[in-house]
Design an enzyme around this catalytic site. Structure first.
Site, PDB file in Angstrom:
ATOM      1  NE  ARG A  33      -4.041  -2.051   0.158  1.00  0.00           N
ATOM      2  CZ  ARG A  33      -4.087  -3.222  -0.325  1.00  0.00           C
ATOM      3  NH1 ARG A  33      -2.853  -3.594  -0.825  1.00  0.00           N
ATOM      4  NH2 ARG A  33      -5.113  -3.845   0.074  1.00  0.00           N
ATOM      5  CB  SER A  81      -8.832  -1.960   4.205  1.00  0.00           C
ATOM      6  OG  SER A  81      -8.966  -3.120   3.827  1.00  0.00           O
ATOM      7  CD  GLU A 131      -5.809   0.731   2.203  1.00  0.00           C
ATOM      8  OE1 GLU A 131      -6.770   1.405   1.578  1.00  0.00           O
ATOM      9  OE2 GLU A 131      -5.484  -0.362   2.229  1.00  0.00           O
TER      10      GLU A 131
HETATM   11  P1  FAD Z   1      -8.988   8.685  -5.056  1.00  0.00           P
HETATM   12  O1  FAD Z   1      -9.636   8.416  -3.880  1.00  0.00           O
HETATM   13  O2  FAD Z   1      -9.618   9.533  -6.085  1.00  0.00           O
HETATM   14  O3  FAD Z   1      -7.514   9.037  -4.631  1.00  0.00           O
HETATM   15  C1  FAD Z   1      -6.684   8.490  -3.904  1.00  0.00           C
HETATM   16  C2  FAD Z   1      -5.343   9.109  -3.673  1.00  0.00           C
HETATM   17  O4  FAD Z   1      -4.474   9.102  -4.981  1.00  0.00           O
HETATM   18  C3  FAD Z   1      -5.416  10.808  -3.174  1.00  0.00           C
HETATM   19  O5  FAD Z   1      -4.427  11.084  -2.519  1.00  0.00           O
HETATM   20  C4  FAD Z   1      -5.273  11.489  -4.954  1.00  0.00           C
HETATM   21  O6  FAD Z   1      -4.902  12.666  -4.695  1.00  0.00           O
HETATM   22  C5  FAD Z   1      -4.347  10.340  -5.681  1.00  0.00           C
HETATM   23  N1  FAD Z   1      -4.413  10.578  -6.933  1.00  0.00           N
HETATM   24  C6  FAD Z   1      -5.817   9.832  -7.566  1.00  0.00           C
HETATM   25  N2  FAD Z   1      -5.480  10.061  -9.070  1.00  0.00           N
HETATM   26  C7  FAD Z   1      -4.387  10.520  -9.224  1.00  0.00           C
HETATM   27  C8  FAD Z   1      -3.692  10.818 -10.263  1.00  0.00           C
HETATM   28  N3  FAD Z   1      -4.213  10.616 -11.570  1.00  0.00           N
HETATM   29  N4  FAD Z   1      -2.307  11.508 -10.182  1.00  0.00           N
HETATM   30  C9  FAD Z   1      -2.000  11.684  -9.082  1.00  0.00           C
HETATM   31  N5  FAD Z   1      -2.594  11.597  -7.760  1.00  0.00           N
HETATM   32  C10 FAD Z   1      -3.673  10.688  -8.029  1.00  0.00           C
HETATM   33  N6  FAD Z   1      -7.666  -0.812  -2.437  1.00  0.00           N
HETATM   34  C11 FAD Z   1      -6.929  -1.788  -2.600  1.00  0.00           C
HETATM   35  O7  FAD Z   1      -5.875  -1.681  -2.880  1.00  0.00           O
HETATM   36  N7  FAD Z   1      -7.217  -3.067  -2.531  1.00  0.00           N
HETATM   37  C12 FAD Z   1      -8.887  -3.397  -2.486  1.00  0.00           C
HETATM   38  O8  FAD Z   1      -9.010  -4.553  -2.309  1.00  0.00           O
HETATM   39  C13 FAD Z   1      -9.738  -2.390  -2.236  1.00  0.00           C
HETATM   40  N8  FAD Z   1     -10.907  -2.382  -1.990  1.00  0.00           N
HETATM   41  C14 FAD Z   1     -11.666  -1.408  -1.957  1.00  0.00           C
HETATM   42  C15 FAD Z   1     -13.010  -1.835  -1.737  1.00  0.00           C
HETATM   43  C16 FAD Z   1     -13.986  -0.598  -1.453  1.00  0.00           C
HETATM   44  C17 FAD Z   1     -15.319  -0.942  -1.398  1.00  0.00           C
HETATM   45  C18 FAD Z   1     -13.599   0.674  -1.492  1.00  0.00           C
HETATM   46  C19 FAD Z   1     -14.669   1.840  -1.469  1.00  0.00           C
HETATM   47  C20 FAD Z   1     -12.290   0.883  -1.828  1.00  0.00           C
HETATM   48  C21 FAD Z   1     -11.366  -0.134  -1.863  1.00  0.00           C
HETATM   49  N9  FAD Z   1      -9.876   0.244  -2.060  1.00  0.00           N
HETATM   50  C22 FAD Z   1      -9.137  -1.043  -2.238  1.00  0.00           C
HETATM   51  C23 FAD Z   1      -9.504   1.543  -2.115  1.00  0.00           C
HETATM   52  C24 FAD Z   1      -9.622   2.160  -3.286  1.00  0.00           C
HETATM   53  O9  FAD Z   1     -10.408   1.577  -4.134  1.00  0.00           O
HETATM   54  C25 FAD Z   1      -8.230   2.044  -4.249  1.00  0.00           C
HETATM   55  O10 FAD Z   1      -7.171   2.834  -3.481  1.00  0.00           O
HETATM   56  C26 FAD Z   1      -8.181   3.006  -5.333  1.00  0.00           C
HETATM   57  O11 FAD Z   1      -6.804   2.898  -6.120  1.00  0.00           O
HETATM   58  C27 FAD Z   1      -8.419   4.347  -5.338  1.00  0.00           C
HETATM   59  O12 FAD Z   1      -8.748   4.841  -6.620  1.00  0.00           O
HETATM   60  P2  FAD Z   1      -9.605   6.425  -6.698  1.00  0.00           P
HETATM   61  O13 FAD Z   1      -9.332   6.828  -8.304  1.00  0.00           O
HETATM   62  O14 FAD Z   1     -10.793   6.339  -6.224  1.00  0.00           O
HETATM   63  O15 FAD Z   1      -8.524   7.269  -5.899  1.00  0.00           O
HETATM   64  N1  EPU Z   2     -11.007 -10.832   9.820  1.00  0.00           N
HETATM   65  C1  EPU Z   2     -11.627 -11.122  11.091  1.00  0.00           C
HETATM   66  N2  EPU Z   2     -12.599 -10.432  11.331  1.00  0.00           N
HETATM   67  C2  EPU Z   2     -13.038  -9.160  10.407  1.00  0.00           C
HETATM   68  C3  EPU Z   2     -12.261  -9.038   9.153  1.00  0.00           C
HETATM   69  C4  EPU Z   2     -11.181  -9.815   8.930  1.00  0.00           C
HETATM   70  O1  EPU Z   2     -11.337 -11.902  11.737  1.00  0.00           O
HETATM   71  O2  EPU Z   2     -13.887  -8.412  10.943  1.00  0.00           O
HETATM   72  C5  EPU Z   2      -9.906 -11.968   9.198  1.00  0.00           C
HETATM   73  C6  EPU Z   2     -10.358 -12.875   8.395  1.00  0.00           C
HETATM   74  O3  EPU Z   2     -11.133 -13.809   8.981  1.00  0.00           O
HETATM   75  C7  EPU Z   2      -9.168 -13.424   7.570  1.00  0.00           C
HETATM   76  C8  EPU Z   2      -8.347 -12.232   7.760  1.00  0.00           C
HETATM   77  O4  EPU Z   2      -8.884 -11.374   8.935  1.00  0.00           O
HETATM   78  O5  EPU Z   2      -8.648 -14.458   8.294  1.00  0.00           O
HETATM   79  C9  EPU Z   2      -8.158 -11.369   6.669  1.00  0.00           C
HETATM   80  O6  EPU Z   2      -9.470 -10.901   5.966  1.00  0.00           O
HETATM   81  P1  EPU Z   2      -9.793 -10.655   4.675  1.00  0.00           P
HETATM   82  O7  EPU Z   2      -9.360 -11.762   3.670  1.00  0.00           O
HETATM   83  O8  EPU Z   2     -11.027 -10.029   4.387  1.00  0.00           O
HETATM   84  O9  EPU Z   2      -8.846  -9.376   3.898  1.00  0.00           O
HETATM   85  P2  EPU Z   2      -8.049  -8.173   4.866  1.00  0.00           P
HETATM   86  O10 EPU Z   2      -6.610  -8.545   5.323  1.00  0.00           O
HETATM   87  O11 EPU Z   2      -9.026  -7.706   5.885  1.00  0.00           O
HETATM   88  C10 EPU Z   2      -7.165  -7.113   2.865  1.00  0.00           C
HETATM   89  C11 EPU Z   2      -7.048  -5.730   2.264  1.00  0.00           C
HETATM   90  C12 EPU Z   2      -8.176  -5.560   1.110  1.00  0.00           C
HETATM   91  C13 EPU Z   2      -8.209  -6.926   0.222  1.00  0.00           C
HETATM   92  C14 EPU Z   2      -8.370  -8.075   0.737  1.00  0.00           C
HETATM   93  C15 EPU Z   2      -8.139  -9.362   0.007  1.00  0.00           C
HETATM   94  C16 EPU Z   2      -5.332  -4.405   3.531  1.00  0.00           C
HETATM   95  C17 EPU Z   2      -5.578  -3.236   4.159  1.00  0.00           C
HETATM   96  N3  EPU Z   2      -6.700  -4.936   2.976  1.00  0.00           N
HETATM   97  O12 EPU Z   2      -8.045  -6.888   3.724  1.00  0.00           O
HETATM   98  O13 EPU Z   2      -7.762  -4.297   0.547  1.00  0.00           O
HETATM   99  O14 EPU Z   2      -9.379  -6.644  -0.584  1.00  0.00           O
HETATM  100  O15 EPU Z   2      -7.201  -8.179   1.922  1.00  0.00           O
HETATM  101  O16 EPU Z   2      -6.910  -9.500  -0.544  1.00  0.00           O
HETATM  102  O17 EPU Z   2      -4.472  -5.067   3.165  1.00  0.00           O
HETATM  103  C18 EPU Z   2      -8.394  -1.933   0.635  1.00  0.00           C
HETATM  104  O18 EPU Z   2      -7.035  -1.854   0.788  1.00  0.00           O
HETATM  105  O19 EPU Z   2      -9.175  -1.122   0.870  1.00  0.00           O
HETATM  106  C19 EPU Z   2      -8.961  -3.472   0.685  1.00  0.00           C
HETATM  107  C20 EPU Z   2     -10.135  -3.727   0.731  1.00  0.00           C
END
Ligand code: FAD
Ligand code: EPU
Length: 339
Positions: free
Chosen positions: A165, A239, A335
């Site tokens: 991240r 997250s 994050e």
């Molecule tokens: P924004 O929120 O618009 O911007 C994020 C940051 O990047 C800000 O600091 C912004 O200034 C900067 N930025 C954006 N675009 C540019 C650009 N073109 N040039 C320079 N800077 C820029 N993230 C994960 O890694 N894994 C996941 O599994 C994951 N799951 C998610 C699930 C949900 C339901 C949600 C709501 C979010 C999740 N995220 C996850 C977080 C998020 O989706 C990612 O970080 C995504 O890449 C953000 O994209 P955005 O365009 O919305 O960025």
């Molecule tokens: N867990 C719990 N309780 C909870 C949530 C999770 O016990 O309420 C335990 C689960 O049972 C599992 C472990 O924690 O054993 C991991 O949970 P999960 O697989 O849901 O993934 P996570 O570690 O919570 C990370 C990323 C996610 C990504 C998933 C899948 C980070 C900060 N988050 O979540 O990314 O989608 O793994 O790879 O690394 C994001 O960055 O926004 C994001 C959603």
């Protein structure tokens, strides 16, 4: 044509659905728009915030500056041979739409990253990752414009200094580059990564034995939909905290005291702890304060449950941090980008 508006409500521009106003707001539809913006006094004299899908930001106050919404569009195949293909996408393309486009074309490598909200341009910012894959694994290069000089620069993977991240765009180059496109190296032959246990279980539940990349994508989508809130219905930014890394000694100590501790060994000998588990063990799943809440299906996600303010979400995150520290002696790191 560049159009700068005043006093714009950002509620629909962030997936937390938080109401916050910015002094100026503009949308960038071409590189020329951005270069023209660089020359304006409003740009020169104000704070700037680039926004993609707004899915990784939390507005805790109004933004006294200019919000630059990136709408750059376009996807192209740069080079291809029998084995690999380099595909470039403009920064304003929707991430999941791009993943589906690649799957449709039979380009393999992005399927585990299905359904992550947001745009292409933000994907390298925090080296987005899910289900055993991070974009650094498929990243080729990116193009960005220096926000002070207007000069274009190409960044290789090494120059992005990707970590968990993390990238240079969150550290030494914070706010210094506008990412305009990202290219990915994908493969024609699937190299399926189903190391993340839940993918295999999901494929079994779907009664699929010889999985395709489309099947893996569908499995990932199903897992995500079962625990992550849909931002169209419930405001959130995924997250809220990172999974913390601790030294082996700390891990051993925790393991002795807390049965069921969820942790993953890292190549450097440290351990990554599941922050969602730590938060859940503090009894905080579903905990609500001033309309902000800990998601009841995934404790690592904070939600806008009842039309709350960004301050309420931030204060809740502070409360969660404190509770986890008091119980485990582990400090969580946010994050989400706090504005
Ligand atoms: P924004 O929120 O618009 O911007 C994020 C940051 O990047 C800000 O600091 C912004 O200034 C900067 N930025 C954006 N675009 C540019 C650009 N073109 N040039 C320079 N800077 C820029 N993230 C994960 O890694 N894994 C996941 O599994 C994951 N799951 C998610 C699930 C949900 C339901 C949600 C709501 C979010 C999740 N995220 C996850 C977080 C998020 O989706 C990612 O970080 C995504 O890449 C953000 O994209 P955005 O365009 O919305 O960025
Ligand atoms: N867990 C719990 N309780 C909870 C949530 C999770 O016990 O309420 C335990 C689960 O049972 C599992 C472990 O924690 O054993 C991991 O949970 P999960 O697989 O849901 O993934 P996570 O570690 O919570 C990370 C990323 C996610 C990504 C998933 C899948 C980070 C900060 N988050 O979540 O990314 O989608 O793994 O790879 O690394 C994001 O960055 O926004 C994001 C959603």
């Amino acid at each position: 044509m560049l159009d700068i508006r005043n006093n714009v409500n950002l509620k629909t521009y962030n997936t937390f659905g938080i109401e916050a106003f910015c002094t100026y707001f503009t949308e960038i539809n071409s590189i020329e728009d951005f270069l023209a913006l660089l020359k304006t006094d409003i740009y020169k004299n104000n704070l700037k915030l680039i926004l993609g899908g707004g899915s990784n930001v939390l507005f805790t106050q109004n933004f006294n500056g200019i919000v630059i919404k990136n709408n750059l569009k376009g996807i192209e195949v740069v080079t291809q041979d029998n084995e690999a293909v380099i595909v470039r996408a403009a920064a304003g393309e929707n991430w999941h739409g791009f993943v589906l486009w690649c799957i449709e074309k039979g380009f393999c490598g992005l399927e585990n990253l299905s359904l992550i909200p947001g745009c292409i341009g933000a994907s390298p910012m925090q080296n987005i990752g899910a289900y055993g894959v991070e974009i650094k694994d498929v990243f080729n290069d990116l193009e960005a414009i220096n926000t002070a000089t207007g000069q274009k620069k190409v960044f290789s993977a090494a120059e992005c200094e990707f970590g968990y991240r993390e990238s240079v765009f969150k550290t030494k180059y914070k706010n210094q580059f506008f990412i305009i496109s990202v290219s990915f190296k994908l493969y024609r032959q699937p190299k399926l990564n189903t190391t993340y246990g839940a993918i295999n279980s999901e494929l079994e539940a779907m009664k699929i034995s010889n999985a395709t990349i489309k099947d893996v994508s569908n499995a990932v989508i199903a897992i995500r939909q079962s625990k992550l809130p849909n931002p169209a219905e419930t405001g959130n930014a995924g997250s809220f905290f990172k999974n913390p890394e601790v030294a082996k000694e700390k891990y051993d100590e925790l393991k002795r005291s807390f049965e069921g501790l969820v942790a993953y060994p890292l190549p450097n000998g440290n351990f990554k702890l599941a922050a969602g588990w730590l938060i859940e063990q503090c009894g905080l799943k579903g905990f609500e304060k001033e309309g902000a809440a800990v998601h009841s299906k995934q404790a690592l996600v904070l939600i806008n449950k009842n039309n709350c303010s960004g301050k309420a979400v931030f204060e809740l995150s502070g409360y969660v941090l404190q509770k986890v520290f008091d119980k485990f002696g582990v400090t969580l790191e946010r994050e989400v980008n706090i504005i």
